[in-house]
Design a protein around this motif. Structure first.
Motif, short mmCIF file in Angstrom:
data_model
loop_
_atom_site.label_atom_id
_atom_site.label_comp_id
_atom_site.label_asym_id
_atom_site.label_seq_id
_atom_site.Cartn_x
_atom_site.Cartn_y
_atom_site.Cartn_z
N VAL A 16 5.38 -7.17 6.37
CA VAL A 16 5.53 -6.16 5.33
C VAL A 16 6.71 -5.25 5.66
O VAL A 16 6.78 -4.71 6.77
CB VAL A 16 4.24 -5.32 5.18
N MET A 17 7.63 -5.10 4.70
CA MET A 17 8.71 -4.13 4.83
C MET A 17 8.24 -2.84 4.19
O MET A 17 8.01 -2.79 2.98
CB MET A 17 9.98 -4.64 4.14
N THR A 18 8.08 -1.81 5.00
CA THR A 18 7.57 -0.54 4.47
C THR A 18 8.68 0.24 3.78
O THR A 18 9.86 -0.05 3.94
CB THR A 18 6.97 0.32 5.60
N THR A 19 8.27 1.22 3.01
CA THR A 19 9.25 2.04 2.30
C THR A 19 10.13 2.83 3.27
O THR A 19 11.22 3.26 2.90
CB THR A 19 8.53 3.02 1.36
N SER A 20 9.68 2.97 4.52
CA SER A 20 10.49 3.67 5.53
C SER A 20 11.40 2.73 6.30
O SER A 20 12.14 3.16 7.18
CB SER A 20 9.57 4.42 6.51
N GLY A 21 11.36 1.41 5.97
CA GLY A 21 12.26 0.47 6.62
C GLY A 21 11.69 -0.24 7.84
O GLY A 21 12.42 -0.95 8.54
N ARG A 22 10.41 -0.07 8.11
CA ARG A 22 9.77 -0.78 9.23
C ARG A 22 9.31 -2.16 8.76
O ARG A 22 8.80 -2.31 7.65
CB ARG A 22 8.54 -0.03 9.74
N LEU A 23 9.47 -3.18 9.60
CA LEU A 23 8.93 -4.50 9.32
C LEU A 23 7.70 -4.69 10.19
O LEU A 23 7.79 -4.72 11.42
CB LEU A 23 9.95 -5.60 9.62
N VAL A 24 6.54 -4.79 9.55
CA VAL A 24 5.27 -4.79 10.27
C VAL A 24 4.53 -6.10 10.01
O VAL A 24 4.40 -6.53 8.85
CB VAL A 24 4.37 -3.62 9.82
N ARG A 25 4.05 -6.73 11.06
CA ARG A 25 3.24 -7.95 10.91
C ARG A 25 1.78 -7.54 10.70
O ARG A 25 1.20 -6.80 11.50
CB ARG A 25 3.38 -8.85 12.12
N THR A 26 1.18 -8.05 9.63
CA THR A 26 -0.18 -7.63 9.28
C THR A 26 -1.06 -8.83 8.98
O THR A 26 -0.59 -9.96 8.85
CB THR A 26 -0.17 -6.72 8.02
N ARG A 27 -2.36 -8.55 8.85
CA ARG A 27 -3.33 -9.51 8.34
C ARG A 27 -4.09 -8.84 7.22
O ARG A 27 -4.12 -7.61 7.13
CB ARG A 27 -4.29 -9.96 9.44
N ALA A 28 -4.71 -9.66 6.38
CA ALA A 28 -5.50 -9.11 5.27
C ALA A 28 -6.84 -8.60 5.79
O ALA A 28 -7.36 -9.11 6.79
CB ALA A 28 -5.73 -10.17 4.20
N ARG A 29 -7.39 -7.61 5.13
CA ARG A 29 -8.72 -7.11 5.50
C ARG A 29 -9.74 -8.22 5.39
O ARG A 29 -9.63 -9.14 4.56
CB ARG A 29 -9.13 -5.97 4.56
N GLY A 30 -10.76 -8.15 6.19
CA GLY A 30 -11.76 -9.20 6.24
C GLY A 30 -12.49 -9.42 4.94
O GLY A 30 -12.93 -10.53 4.64
N ASN A 31 -12.63 -8.37 4.14
CA ASN A 31 -13.39 -8.51 2.89
C ASN A 31 -12.54 -9.04 1.74
O ASN A 31 -13.03 -9.21 0.63
CB ASN A 31 -14.05 -7.18 2.49
#
Length: 297
Positions: A16-31
């Motif tokens: 995910v590229m955040t609005t502040s310019g960070r590239l973050v690796r994420t996973r979806a919530r379990g639900n």
């Protein structure tokens, strides 16, 4: 928490590229699975990420549109790579592609490729075709010099600040076109072809590449050969020039086939609507009428 756009998906991970310019690796919530929510590249999301290496997608914001192939959301436009030769040019295929995009609410840009294969005698035919489709309301890029700087510059301007996909039949020059608009990626045509077909038989990976001030999905556009889930009577709404003309038809609900006082047929006869567009409309209309209903239990 932060907001951003999913730029890549791979094996259940979402970058995910955040609005502040960070590239973050994420996973979806379990639900998400139980709620039948599948994040897609191009989604605007809310994430919880203490650092750049781990985080969770908390919310997927409403989508403007989404595609199945490629699995991308919130697409602004599709670059329709259309060869004038090798393979043989087909107005029927082009009109099917445009119909698919109209249904998906994605703006088409028609890019005519392999124009260098045309003879001097053949060039006027495609000059006229480009003019006809522009009159309908489509962006069309045509230059007798294949992938000329003028044509690429025109495409670059259309790509800016947009999320785009590239679509076209096999051999139409999709990867060569991407190579010209994104030389800074330093990819050979063969490598781009591999990128465009990545995940066909292996783990699915979809990315948005930063190109010309915009973003391009690095997977092929959806197929225009799929059956359209459409009532034949509504087909005319997806032909822009038919939709404009239909307000002058004698009968409400005119499908522009056998009805008297049809403004669309009158404009075809006068040359104001391209003959091939009407012929392709009739073929699609008949195919949709013959299509078996999709009954659901």
């Amino acid at each position: 928490m932060a907001e951003g756009q999913i730029r890549q998906s791979l094996s259940g991970f979402y970058d995910v590229m955040t609005t502040s310019g960070r590239l973050v690796r994420t996973r979806a919530r379990g639900n998400f699975r139980s709620r039948k929510i599948t994040p897609l590249v191009g989604d605007q999301v809310v994430i919880d990420a203490p650092n750049d290496h781990e985080g969770y997608i908390l919310e997927v914001k409403p989508r403007r549109n989404q595609l199945v192939r490629p699995p991308v959301a919130n697409v602004d436009q599709a670059i329709v790579a259309t060869a004038v030769r090798e393979p043989v040019f087909s107005t029927n295929l082009l009109d099917r592609q445009l119909l698919a995009l109209e249904i998906a609410k994605i703006e088409p840009v028609v890019y005519l490729t392999k124009t260098d294969l045309l003879t001097a005698e053949e060039q006027p035919e495609f000059v006229q075709l480009a003019a006809d489709y522009r009159q309908i309301g489509y962006q069309v890029i045509y230059d007798p010099v294949a992938f000329s700087q003028t044509a690429i510059t025109a495409l670059d301007e259309l790509l800016e600040d947009k999320v785009s996909v590239i679509m076209g039949q096999t051999g139409a020059g999709k990867s060569t076109l991407l190579n010209h608009v994104a030389p800074d990626l330093d990819l050979a045509t063969g490598e781009i072809s591999a990128a465009l077909n990545r995940g066909k038989h292996t783990t699915r990976r979809v990315s948005l590449l930063e190109v010309a001030g915009g973003l391009i999905a690095d997977t092929p556009g959806f197929s225009s050969y799929d059956a359209f889930d459409l009532d034949a009577r509504s087909l005319g709404q997806y032909f822009r020039e038919f939709r404009r003309a239909a307000v002058n038809c004698r009968f409400r609900g005119c499908v522009h086939v056998n009805e008297p006082g049809c403004a669309v047929k009158a404009m075809v006869e006068s040359g104001e609507i391209r003959q091939s567009r009407y012929e392709n409309y009739l073929l699609l209309y008949q195919a949709l009428k013959n299509q078996k209903p999709n009954y659901r239990k």
